[in-house]
Motif scaffolding. Structure first.
Motif, PDB file in Angstrom:
ATOM      1  N   ALA A 368      28.993  95.008  81.936  1.00 37.38           N
ATOM      2  CA  ALA A 368      28.702  96.240  80.984  1.00 37.38           C
ATOM      3  C   ALA A 368      29.238  97.268  81.396  1.00 37.38           C
ATOM      4  N   THR A 370      29.325 101.956  80.217  1.00 33.62           N
ATOM      5  CA  THR A 370      29.099 103.057  79.310  1.00 33.62           C
ATOM      6  C   THR A 370      30.097 104.157  79.567  1.00 33.62           C
ATOM      7  N   ASP A 379      23.744 106.959  75.564  1.00 36.20           N
ATOM      8  CA  ASP A 379      23.374 105.540  75.524  1.00 36.20           C
ATOM      9  C   ASP A 379      22.648 105.169  76.892  1.00 36.20           C
ATOM     10  N   TYR A 381      21.529 101.062  79.002  1.00 33.85           N
ATOM     11  CA  TYR A 381      21.510  99.794  79.029  1.00 33.85           C
ATOM     12  C   TYR A 381      20.571  99.268  80.217  1.00 33.85           C
ATOM     13  N   THR A 394      18.832  94.793  77.702  1.00 37.34           N
ATOM     14  CA  THR A 394      18.541  96.051  76.582  1.00 37.34           C
ATOM     15  C   THR A 394      19.828  96.927  76.584  1.00 37.34           C
ATOM     16  N   ILE A 395      19.992  97.301  75.310  1.00 36.87           N
ATOM     17  CA  ILE A 395      20.958  98.462  74.973  1.00 36.87           C
ATOM     18  C   ILE A 395      20.416  99.280  74.041  1.00 36.87           C
ATOM     19  N   THR A 571      28.878 102.237  74.638  1.00 40.41           N
ATOM     20  CA  THR A 571      28.383 101.234  75.705  1.00 40.41           C
ATOM     21  C   THR A 571      28.609  99.953  75.013  1.00 40.41           C
ATOM     22  N   ILE A 573      28.179  95.546  76.231  1.00 40.03           N
ATOM     23  CA  ILE A 573      27.759  94.565  77.099  1.00 40.03           C
ATOM     24  C   ILE A 573      28.289  93.039  76.834  1.00 40.03           C
TER      25      ILE A 573
END
Length: 589
Positions: A368, A370, A379, A381, A394-395, A571, A573
């Motif tokens: 991940a 950002t 943003d 996550y 979670t994002i 961001t 992932i």
């Protein structure tokens, strides 16, 4: 000249008297340089040396083109307090060079209007003697009859001509000395003003605070111009704001400044000219208006401001403007530095909200990143284990950018942290989460998000999309789906309901979760990076590790936009299904 001894003796006496008078004239001129005093003395000298009953001396004011009486006997008739005389008439009168007898009505005097001649004649004035040097008119002598009723003879006129020459030279010398004095006075005053401006500059540049500097500017401006009041109106985006005062309180502006306070650009109260204002401008930028009012005399009365005062205030305002600009820039730099420090602290706080390391998740390989488009972003996550053996990924993307968005991220994190243990019941938890976000955020703020829960024992991922961009599911064989089951964005509708979907992840499958800052990137040709390009990157690199895929997509984004700034936070992932799952006992599930 008469030939008898009596007349010769009389002439000799007069000549001796005149010579003595000329000697006295030289003496008085060396001791006095005031026109008025010199003119009175010379008038008495002429009357006494020749024996005349009445007369007057006029001085010619070249700049104003008129004859002005400087000395006269009490019985002398003045046609006017001043007599207009143009330069051509003055030149004609100066060219005569001899005394003129005007007793005859037929005589015309070049340069003198007929009306003054008529008045003088009616009142007994008999002779005019122009005062001139090298064709330049200095003045005029008007003389009445001789004592005893005698008529002017040639010897009288010769003596008068001789006296007139010396008076002309003395008056010219006196005039030049007075002009030199005035020039010296102006020069000395200018030197004093420059010294004061220099002192002001030194005093001002030692100050850093614009408030202190403004107080010093008003104090100095009022002192230099002997003004009782001073004021400064700052030009703030076209609006005038009273920023500094001297000699009065802000809520009680003096009447002398009332017109300027209404409109410094064109003040309404200019009748008395007792108020003076100038713009404070630096490099075509008007910072405001500097005003002084109530120029005090020694007696305590107010005097009118002069053009010299305006020039002085303008010079002062130019210097003050540079000092104020430096102070404002310095304060802006300090404020910017403070804000940068605050942003740096906010950035550190925001980084602390994100996972410091990517945890090891059974059966998955996760990477991940950002990238905020400003110092801090909107943003978020999170990757965290939840009760029951699952892992929540979670994002989220909050509305806006910068500090407001970062504050909303903090709110999201706090509420999400509270509800994370209850994510096993995903739909109900996100419904509660939405209500809490609605209560905690303004009406115009919202959040889009994807909540995913990995169940290793089921080898499946359960997803709920709340108004967010769909998640890319890329199969190991190159086929793909977009996953977007869920509901509305968070924070706008407290009664919104949500649904989820579950997908099986096989070894080699990968999921790509992202915020719209990725697909909304633009290049110099105004093309969007787009979802299709992101899907193709996932497909072409699906056999690589998550870290490698993440770096490939990140590099592609940088190359695509070149030097075009990113419009939003980015961001990304990457979740990739590995070949086996270890339950911690050495057995593969």
């Amino acid at each position: 000249m008469p030939g008898d001894p009596l007349h010769q003796d009389d002439f000799k006496d007069k000549l001796i008297f005149v010579l003595s008078a000329l000697d006295d004239m030289g003496d008085i001129l060396t001791r006095s340089m005031k026109f008025e005093y010199t003119a009175k003395y010379l008038m008495r000298l002429i009357l006494g040396s020749i024996g005349i009953t009445k007369g007057a001396i006029y001085i010619y004011i070249t700049s104003k083109e008129f004859l002005k009486p400087m000395s006269a006997t009490t019985r002398f008739p003045h046609p006017k307090s001043t007599m207009h005389l143009g330069p051509e008439d003055a030149a004609r009168l100066a060219g005569i060079g001899e005394p003129i007898r005007i007793h005859d009505p037929e005589i015309r005097v070049p340069g003198i209007p007929p009306e003054p001649i008529r008045i003088w004649r009616e009142n007994g004035i008999q002779v005019l003697a122009p005062l001139a040097v090298k064709g330049e008119l200095i003045g005029l002598v008007c003389l009445g009859p001789l004592l005893g009723g005698r008529k002017f003879g040639q010897s009288d006129l010769e003596m008068l001509r001789l006296l007139a020459r010396h008076i002309s030279v003395s008056f010219l010398t006196n005039k030049l000395l007075n002009e030199t004095q005035k020039v010296n006075f102006k020069l000395n005053r200018k030197i004093l003003e420059l010294e004061q401006l220099h002192e002001v500059g030194l005093a001002i540049v030692r100050l850093r605070s614009s408030g202190e500097m403004l107080d010093e500017i008003l104090t100095r401006a009022s002192a230099i111009l002997d003004a009782r009041y001073g004021a400064f109106w700052r030009n703030d985006g076209g609006r005038r704001q009273l920023s500094g005062v001297f000699g009065f309180e802000r809520d009680s502006i003096p009447d002398l400044l009332s017109g300027i306070s209404d409109d410094p650009v064109s003040p309404t109260d200019q009748s008395g000219r007792f108020a003076l204002y100038v713009p404070v401008t630096v490099r075509d930028t008007c910072y405001g208006y500097l005003a002084v009012a109530g120029k005090e005399s020694r007696g305590g009365d107010f005097m009118e401001f002069t053009d010299t005062d305006r020039q002085l205030l303008t010079s002062f305002a130019n210097q003050a403007g540079v000092a104020l600009e430096n102070a404002y820039l310095y304060e802006e730099a300090l404020e910017k530095e403070r804000m940068e420090k605050d942003l740096q602290i906010a950035l550190e706080i925001q980084k602390a909200l994100l996972p410091q390391t990517i945890p090891e998740v059974p059966g998955l390989e996760i990477a991940a990143l950002t990238l905020p488009c400003r110092t801090i972003g909107g943003d978020f996550y999170d990757i965290e284990a939840i009760p029951g053996g699952g892992t929540a990924v979670t994002i989220a993307d909050v509305s806006g950018k910068g500090v407001p968005a970062a504050m909303l991220v903090s709110t999201f994190h706090a509420v999400f942290h509270m509800l994370r243990p209850h994510l096993a019941d995903l739909e109900e938890s996100i419904g509660r989460f939405n209500k809490l976000i609605c209560e905690a955020t303004p009406d115009n703020k919202f959040i889009s998000a994807v909540f995913a829960i990995w169940y290793p024992e089921k080898e499946s991922m359960r997803l709920l999309t709340a108004g967010h961009d769909p998640t890319i599911l890329m199969r190991s064989d190159g086929s793909h789906r977009v996953l977007n089951a869920g509901g509305l964005i968070l924070g706008l509708f407290p009664d919104a309901t949500y649904s989820s979907q579950t997908v099986l992840l096989r070894p080699g499958d990968l999921m790509c979760m992202y915020t719209d800052g990725i697909i909304d990137l633009r290049n110099s040709r105004h093309e969007h990076f787009g979802l299709d390009r992101l899907v193709n990157l996932c497909r072409d690199n699906r056999s690589q590790s998550s870290d490698s895929i993440l770096e490939t997509i990140s590099r592609a984004c940088r190359t695509f936009r070149d030097d075009i700034p990113a419009p939003d936070d980015q961001t990304l992932i990457i979740i990739r299904r590995t070949g086996s799952i270890d339950d911690g006992t050495g057995r593969n599930l």
